[in-house]
Design a protein around this motif. Structure first.
Motif, PDB file in Angstrom:
ATOM      1  N   PRO A 187       0.826  -1.214   0.000  1.00 20.58           N
ATOM      2  CA  PRO A 187       0.000   0.000   0.000  1.00 20.58           C
ATOM      3  C   PRO A 187       0.859   1.262   0.000  1.00 20.58           C
ATOM      4  CG  PRO A 187       0.080  -0.938   2.204  1.00 20.58           C
ATOM      5  CD  PRO A 187       0.882  -1.856   1.328  1.00 20.58           C
ATOM      6  N   VAL A 188       0.402   2.280  -0.732  1.00 19.07           N
ATOM      7  CA  VAL A 188       1.102   3.571  -0.761  1.00 19.07           C
ATOM      8  C   VAL A 188       0.083   4.686  -0.588  1.00 19.07           C
ATOM      9  CG1 VAL A 188       2.930   2.688  -2.276  1.00 19.07           C
ATOM     10  CG2 VAL A 188       0.958   3.844  -3.290  1.00 19.07           C
ATOM     11  N   ILE A 189       0.529   5.791   0.005  1.00 16.64           N
ATOM     12  CA  ILE A 189      -0.302   6.995   0.095  1.00 16.64           C
ATOM     13  C   ILE A 189       0.043   7.846  -1.119  1.00 16.64           C
ATOM     14  CG2 ILE A 189      -0.851   9.062   1.427  1.00 16.64           C
ATOM     15  CD1 ILE A 189       0.087   7.538   3.927  1.00 16.64           C
ATOM     16  N   ALA A 190      -0.914   8.011  -2.018  1.00 19.19           N
ATOM     17  CA  ALA A 190      -0.672   8.743  -3.260  1.00 19.19           C
ATOM     18  C   ALA A 190      -0.695  10.251  -3.022  1.00 19.19           C
ATOM     19  CB  ALA A 190      -1.726   8.355  -4.292  1.00 19.19           C
ATOM     20  N   LYS A 191       0.110  10.960  -3.819  1.00 21.66           N
ATOM     21  CA  LYS A 191       0.167  12.423  -3.750  1.00 21.66           C
ATOM     22  C   LYS A 191       0.326  12.900  -2.311  1.00 21.66           C
ATOM     23  CE  LYS A 191      -2.317  13.167  -8.079  1.00 21.66           C
ATOM     24  NZ  LYS A 191      -3.397  13.859  -8.789  1.00 21.66           N
ATOM     25  N   ALA A 192       1.317  12.316  -1.639  1.00 20.49           N
ATOM     26  CA  ALA A 192       1.523  12.577  -0.211  1.00 20.49           C
ATOM     27  C   ALA A 192       1.943  14.009   0.079  1.00 20.49           C
ATOM     28  CB  ALA A 192       2.573  11.607   0.341  1.00 20.49           C
ATOM     29  N   ASP A 193       2.333  14.769  -0.963  1.00 20.75           N
ATOM     30  CA  ASP A 193       2.740  16.158  -0.738  1.00 20.75           C
ATOM     31  C   ASP A 193       1.557  17.050  -0.377  1.00 20.75           C
ATOM     32  OD1 ASP A 193       2.058  15.467  -3.406  1.00 20.75           O
ATOM     33  OD2 ASP A 193       2.684  17.447  -4.100  1.00 20.75           O
ATOM     34  N   PHE A 203      -1.481   9.805   9.754  1.00 21.26           N
ATOM     35  CA  PHE A 203      -2.254   9.014   8.799  1.00 21.26           C
ATOM     36  C   PHE A 203      -1.653   7.612   8.645  1.00 21.26           C
ATOM     37  CE2 PHE A 203      -3.790   8.659   4.136  1.00 21.26           C
ATOM     38  CZ  PHE A 203      -4.960   8.042   4.548  1.00 21.26           C
ATOM     39  N   LYS A 204      -0.330   7.542   8.544  1.00 24.72           N
ATOM     40  CA  LYS A 204       0.356   6.254   8.411  1.00 24.72           C
ATOM     41  C   LYS A 204       0.099   5.376   9.641  1.00 24.72           C
ATOM     42  CE  LYS A 204       4.730   6.587   7.122  1.00 24.72           C
ATOM     43  NZ  LYS A 204       5.043   5.688   5.979  1.00 24.72           N
ATOM     44  N   GLU A 205       0.157   5.979  10.820  1.00 22.57           N
ATOM     45  CA  GLU A 205      -0.068   5.210  12.053  1.00 22.57           C
ATOM     46  C   GLU A 205      -1.499   4.683  12.119  1.00 22.57           C
ATOM     47  OE1 GLU A 205       1.061   7.832  15.182  1.00 22.57           O
ATOM     48  OE2 GLU A 205       3.220   7.749  14.716  1.00 22.57           O
ATOM     49  N   ARG A 206      -2.472   5.499  11.704  1.00 24.49           N
ATOM     50  CA  ARG A 206      -3.865   5.057  11.712  1.00 24.49           C
ATOM     51  C   ARG A 206      -4.082   3.921  10.714  1.00 24.49           C
ATOM     52  NH1 ARG A 206      -5.123  10.640  12.816  1.00 24.49           N
ATOM     53  NH2 ARG A 206      -5.240  11.136  10.587  1.00 24.49           N
ATOM     54  N   ILE A 207      -3.435   4.025   9.555  1.00 28.18           N
ATOM     55  CA  ILE A 207      -3.568   2.973   8.544  1.00 28.18           C
ATOM     56  C   ILE A 207      -2.970   1.668   9.051  1.00 28.18           C
ATOM     57  CG2 ILE A 207      -2.760   2.195   6.269  1.00 28.18           C
ATOM     58  CD1 ILE A 207      -3.059   5.103   5.338  1.00 28.18           C
ATOM     59  N   ARG A 208      -1.793   1.733   9.673  1.00 26.26           N
ATOM     60  CA  ARG A 208      -1.167   0.518  10.212  1.00 26.26           C
ATOM     61  C   ARG A 208      -2.060  -0.134  11.255  1.00 26.26           C
ATOM     62  NH1 ARG A 208       3.883   3.336   9.427  1.00 26.26           N
ATOM     63  NH2 ARG A 208       3.823   4.238  11.513  1.00 26.26           N
ATOM     64  N   GLN A 209      -2.706   0.694  12.086  1.00 26.84           N
ATOM     65  CA  GLN A 209      -3.606   0.153  13.101  1.00 26.84           C
ATOM     66  C   GLN A 209      -4.838  -0.482  12.446  1.00 26.84           C
ATOM     67  OE1 GLN A 209      -2.894  -0.002  16.484  1.00 26.84           O
ATOM     68  NE2 GLN A 209      -4.625  -1.417  16.335  1.00 26.84           N
ATOM     69  N   SER A 240       7.518   1.433   8.016  1.00 31.06           N
ATOM     70  CA  SER A 240       7.345   2.562   7.093  1.00 31.06           C
ATOM     71  C   SER A 240       6.081   2.465   6.255  1.00 31.06           C
ATOM     72  CB  SER A 240       8.553   2.662   6.148  1.00 31.06           C
ATOM     73  OG  SER A 240       9.736   2.903   6.863  1.00 31.06           O
ATOM     74  N   ILE A 241       5.487   1.265   6.205  1.00 30.24           N
ATOM     75  CA  ILE A 241       4.288   1.054   5.384  1.00 30.24           C
ATOM     76  C   ILE A 241       3.079   1.723   6.030  1.00 30.24           C
ATOM     77  CG2 ILE A 241       2.627  -0.779   4.796  1.00 30.24           C
ATOM     78  CD1 ILE A 241       4.953  -2.427   3.814  1.00 30.24           C
ATOM     79  N   PRO A 242       2.221   2.376   5.238  1.00 27.22           N
ATOM     80  CA  PRO A 242       2.275   2.572   3.787  1.00 27.22           C
ATOM     81  C   PRO A 242       3.259   3.675   3.407  1.00 27.22           C
ATOM     82  CG  PRO A 242       0.365   3.682   4.666  1.00 27.22           C
ATOM     83  CD  PRO A 242       1.003   2.968   5.823  1.00 27.22           C
ATOM     84  N   PHE A 243       3.937   3.506   2.269  1.00 25.59           N
ATOM     85  CA  PHE A 243       4.890   4.514   1.824  1.00 25.59           C
ATOM     86  C   PHE A 243       4.152   5.754   1.334  1.00 25.59           C
ATOM     87  CE2 PHE A 243       7.186   0.475   0.969  1.00 25.59           C
ATOM     88  CZ  PHE A 243       8.234   0.662   1.865  1.00 25.59           C
ATOM     89  N   ALA A 244       4.583   6.911   1.815  1.00 28.28           N
ATOM     90  CA  ALA A 244       4.012   8.186   1.370  1.00 28.28           C
ATOM     91  C   ALA A 244       4.809   8.642   0.154  1.00 28.28           C
ATOM     92  CB  ALA A 244       4.104   9.218   2.491  1.00 28.28           C
ATOM     93  N   VAL A 245       4.187   8.617  -1.030  1.00 32.96           N
ATOM     94  CA  VAL A 245       4.948   8.805  -2.267  1.00 32.96           C
ATOM     95  C   VAL A 245       4.449   9.993  -3.078  1.00 32.96           C
ATOM     96  CG1 VAL A 245       5.539   6.370  -2.412  1.00 32.96           C
ATOM     97  CG2 VAL A 245       3.463   7.185  -3.539  1.00 32.96           C
ATOM     98  N   VAL A 246       5.346  10.471  -3.924  1.00 31.22           N
ATOM     99  CA  VAL A 246       5.058  11.510  -4.908  1.00 31.22           C
ATOM    100  C   VAL A 246       5.718  11.050  -6.205  1.00 31.22           C
ATOM    101  CG1 VAL A 246       5.378  13.922  -5.571  1.00 31.22           C
ATOM    102  CG2 VAL A 246       5.042  13.327  -3.166  1.00 31.22           C
TER     103      VAL A 246
END
Length: 342
Positions: A187-193, A203-209, A240-246
């Motif tokens: 899983p990745v967070i799209a347009k993380a900028d 957001f990453k911590e909530r997703i992992r939970q 580190s998952i989900p990766f926050a990507v651009v």
């Protein structure tokens, strides 16, 4: 063989190290042989991208492989249209770098998550993944099978999450719960900028939970770690998952150097700068450190699970017409294939 015989046999197995040998044997030369064969034959890697329209799936794939490999990029006069149903489409390329050839196939899923009612929108994707396992199994069962079986199995699925800053949506939970059992999901967070650093981390911590609470398994799974060294590496990835990507395919000048980045009113977001986003971590996972492991997990875990289930089905008859015979005669519905050499 009884327990006593097994113990005696195990005692006969000993480790002979280099210092105990009478002289040089040349065992390590097998690595050069393997490398030579791989460079000549090349290898296949099939990656699926899933997420609603507008999340930058095509751009991210192009950024990963630093070339125009997405379906959108290599379709002349491409026009973005919202599909009424999920239609899987593939495009293949041969990428060559330093003498190593890789046949890359990108499987796109236009229409996923774009409807008002997205019930069961994952079913065509599940069907496609299983069809590739079935196709491979049929080839294996041929009496005169090919020396190298063409591999169209999905080795990795990148799942794009919108940067809402909230939690996983019901569609995210349902998709990953179902697909996580048959394919490796990253899983990745799209347009993380669009998020601040603090928002991104929360957001990453909530997703992992949410992943833990819903029993969702994403790659790399703890149960597949083979040794302590691999566990240490994979633990850092799991944290580190989900990766926050651009993603971007545009270059800009930064301190006299050309960098891939997105230009904004307040500066340039450098895609490969880990201080700006986690694209480099995703690239390293998919290509530089875990590409072969993704293929191994696909073959040894996901495909093997499918193979055992199919062979155990009492009513299985490979000579009878069925979904597979239809697949072979007609191909995948709405499958768009093209090949290029980069």
């Amino acid at each position: 063989m009884d327990e006593r015989q097994m113990k005696e046999r195990s005692l006969q197995m000993s480790l002979i190290r280099g210092t105990d040998l009478f002289g040089y044997i040349g065992i390590e030369a097998v690595l050069d042989q393997m490398r030579s064969k791989t460079m000549k034959a090349g290898f296949e890697f099939n990656i699926m991208v899933v997420g609603q329209s507008g999340l930058g799936k095509s751009t991210l794939v192009n950024t990963l492989f630093k070339s125009k490999v997405s379906r959108k990029s290599c379709t002349p006069n491409y026009e973005e249209k919202i599909s009424k149903t999920v239609k899987l489409q593939t495009v293949s390329h041969v990428i060559e770098e330093n003498g190593v050839k890789m046949k890359l196939t990108v499987i796109d899923t236009p229409g996923f998550g774009d409807q008002i009612n997205n019930d069961n929108c994952w079913e065509p994707i599940v069907k496609y993944v299983n069809e590739q396992y079935e196709k491979y199994l049929r080839e294996e069962l041929h009496i005169n099978r090919k020396r190298v079986i063409p591999d169209s199995r999905v080795h990795c699925c990148i799942y794009f999450l919108p940067a809402t800053g909230h939690r996983l949506r019901p569609i995210d939970v349902e998709f990953m719960k179902r697909l996580g059992k048959i394919v490796s999901i990253v899983p990745v967070i799209a347009k993380a900028d669009t998020l601040t650093i603090e928002e991104r981390q929360e957001f990453k911590e909530r997703i992992r939970q949410d992943l833990v609470d819903n029993g969702i398994h994403v790659y790399p799974q703890k149960e597949y770690d083979e040794d302590p060294e691999e566990r240490i590496l994979n633990n850092s990835i799991r944290e580190s998952i989900p990766f926050a990507v651009v993603g971007t395919d545009k270059e800009h000048q930064v301190n006299g150097n050309k960098v891939l980045g997105r230009k904004t009113n307040w500066g340039i977001i450098e895609v490969e700068n880990v201080a700006h986003c986690e694209f480099a971590n995703l690239r390293d996972l998919l290509i530089r450190s875990h590409l072969q492991d993704l293929k191994d997990v696909t073959h040894n875990i996901h495909y093997e699970t499918y193979r055992v289930r199919r062979l155990n089905e009492s009513n299985m008859n490979f000579s009878e017409p069925g979904p597979f015979s239809w697949l072979m005669e007609n191909g995948i519905t709405d499958k768009c294939e093209s090949e290029s050499h980069l």
